[in-house]
Design a protein around this motif. Sequence first.
Motif, PDB file in Angstrom:
ATOM      1  N   PRO A   1       6.656   1.559 -14.058  1.00 43.73           N
ATOM      2  CA  PRO A   1       7.648   0.727 -14.743  1.00 43.73           C
ATOM      3  C   PRO A   1       7.662  -0.698 -14.181  1.00 43.73           C
ATOM      4  O   PRO A   1       7.069  -0.957 -13.128  1.00 43.73           O
ATOM      5  N   ASN A   2       8.358  -1.603 -14.873  1.00 44.21           N
ATOM      6  CA  ASN A   2       8.500  -2.981 -14.385  1.00 44.21           C
ATOM      7  C   ASN A   2       9.067  -2.966 -12.975  1.00 44.21           C
ATOM      8  O   ASN A   2       9.987  -2.203 -12.682  1.00 44.21           O
TER       9      ASN A   2
ATOM     10  N   LYS B   1       3.024  -3.007  -9.069  1.00 43.12           N
ATOM     11  CA  LYS B   1       1.634  -3.048  -9.556  1.00 43.12           C
ATOM     12  C   LYS B   1       0.963  -4.394  -9.277  1.00 43.12           C
ATOM     13  O   LYS B   1      -0.136  -4.451  -8.739  1.00 43.12           O
TER      14      LYS B   1
ATOM     15  N   THR C   1       1.933  -6.775  -7.194  1.00 45.20           N
ATOM     16  CA  THR C   1       1.872  -7.025  -5.745  1.00 45.20           C
ATOM     17  C   THR C   1       0.679  -6.293  -5.142  1.00 45.20           C
ATOM     18  O   THR C   1      -0.094  -6.880  -4.367  1.00 45.20           O
TER      19      THR C   1
HETATM   20  N1  LIG Z   1       6.830 -13.342  -4.283  1.00 41.06           N
HETATM   21  C1  LIG Z   1       7.839 -12.456  -4.310  1.00 41.06           C
HETATM   22  N2  LIG Z   1       8.993 -12.677  -3.630  1.00 41.06           N
HETATM   23  C2  LIG Z   1       9.993 -11.787  -3.642  1.00 41.06           C
HETATM   24  N3  LIG Z   1       9.967 -10.616  -4.320  1.00 41.06           N
HETATM   25  C3  LIG Z   1       8.858 -10.349  -5.021  1.00 41.06           C
HETATM   26  C4  LIG Z   1       7.733 -11.243  -5.061  1.00 41.06           C
HETATM   27  N4  LIG Z   1       6.767 -10.681  -5.838  1.00 41.06           N
HETATM   28  C5  LIG Z   1       7.275  -9.511  -6.255  1.00 41.06           C
HETATM   29  N5  LIG Z   1       8.512  -9.297  -5.766  1.00 41.06           N
HETATM   30  C6  LIG Z   1       9.356  -8.103  -6.006  1.00 41.06           C
HETATM   31  O1  LIG Z   1       8.556  -6.960  -5.699  1.00 41.06           O
HETATM   32  C7  LIG Z   1       8.797  -5.925  -6.645  1.00 41.06           C
HETATM   33  C8  LIG Z   1       7.496  -5.528  -7.321  1.00 41.06           C
HETATM   34  O2  LIG Z   1       7.089  -6.574  -8.177  1.00 41.06           O
HETATM   35  P1  LIG Z   1       5.730  -6.541  -8.986  1.00 41.06           P
HETATM   36  O3  LIG Z   1       4.635  -6.217  -8.049  1.00 41.06           O
HETATM   37  O4  LIG Z   1       5.634  -7.820  -9.750  1.00 41.06           O
HETATM   38  O5  LIG Z   1       5.967  -5.301  -9.977  1.00 41.06           O
HETATM   39  P2  LIG Z   1       5.207  -4.873 -11.296  1.00 41.06           P
HETATM   40  O6  LIG Z   1       3.955  -5.667 -11.409  1.00 41.06           O
HETATM   41  O7  LIG Z   1       4.980  -3.415 -11.147  1.00 41.06           O
HETATM   42  O8  LIG Z   1       6.161  -5.150 -12.439  1.00 41.06           O
HETATM   43  C9  LIG Z   1       9.856  -6.457  -7.605  1.00 41.06           C
HETATM   44  O9  LIG Z   1      11.109  -5.989  -7.176  1.00 41.06           O
HETATM   45  C10 LIG Z   1       9.756  -7.954  -7.457  1.00 41.06           C
HETATM   46  O10 LIG Z   1      10.981  -8.574  -7.737  1.00 41.06           O
END
Ligand SMILES: Nc1ncnc2c1ncn2[C@@H]1O[C@H](COP(=O)(O)OP(=O)(O)O)[C@@H](O)[C@H]1O
Length: 234
Positions: free
Chosen positions: A35-36, A40, A42
């Motif tokens: 899910p969002n 993924k 990261t």
């Molecule tokens: N640069 C960042 N700084 C702070 N929080 C982050 C950052 N990048 C991602 N997050 C947080 O890490 C979590 C995973 O994000 P992300 O990897 O984008 O998920 P997905 O790609 O599965 O939707 C989320 O809660 C997001 O808000």
Amino acid sequence: MIEIRDLKKTFGTHMAVDGISLSIKKGSVFGILGPNGAGKTTMMKVIVGLDRPTSGSVRIDGRDPAVRQTRESIGFMPESPSFYDHLTGLEFLTFCGSLFHTQAMKHHEYLDLLKRVGIFEAKDAPICTYSKGMRQRLAFAQAIVNDPAYLFLDEPLDGLDPIGRRELKSIITALQKKGTTIVFNSHILFDTEELCDEIGILHHGSLLYSGPIEAFTKGQPLEERFVSVIQHLS
Ligand SMILES: Nc1ncnc2c1ncn2[C@@H]1O[C@H](COP(=O)(O)OP(=O)(O)O)[C@@H](O)[C@H]1O
Ligand SMILES: [Mg+2]
């Protein structure tokens, strides 16, 4: 072979990736589902070496992804690609190709690549005039400009019409046939089911499942099974 060992990535106190261990076989098409906010993007950024892990390790063919030798064998299409908007598609792709030392592409090869992804007609137009679908196609082209052994695609089919999706999927299949290892994520589970040999399911930064699709779906459509597993946990 991609080897991920107890990978963790935190942002402040937030654990975005929470101890993932995973092996992805050479030559496979691996789908990351979740899910969002599952982690993924990261995880993918850490695997390609754009972000450093908080702890744990990633090895691609036994090497750190951040070293140049590894990077030359990696292609990456980010979730929200940004471009130098005043450049034309051809100029941008030529610029991306020039960043790689190993094989300098010839002019006609850039043109062929633009044809392959379906934006040849727009090659001399500035990118600021491109539609979302055209930008996706250009982002895909830059990810394969170095003919990578490992290709990472973050939501590559997002914003494409059904024809565009079909075209990019056929390129993915062709790349797989010639041995490229492909890791991608998509919310369109129909595409995942069609393309992937194996999947990994992320939830709150942890890996719920990794392995063949059939062992997870047990005869159900992937989307149905995925939704029921995630809902059960929420
Ligand atoms: N640069 C960042 N700084 C702070 N929080 C982050 C950052 N990048 C991602 N997050 C947080 O890490 C979590 C995973 O994000 P992300 O990897 O984008 O998920 P997905 O790609 O599965 O939707 C989320 O809660 C997001 O808000
Ligand atoms: Mg994401």
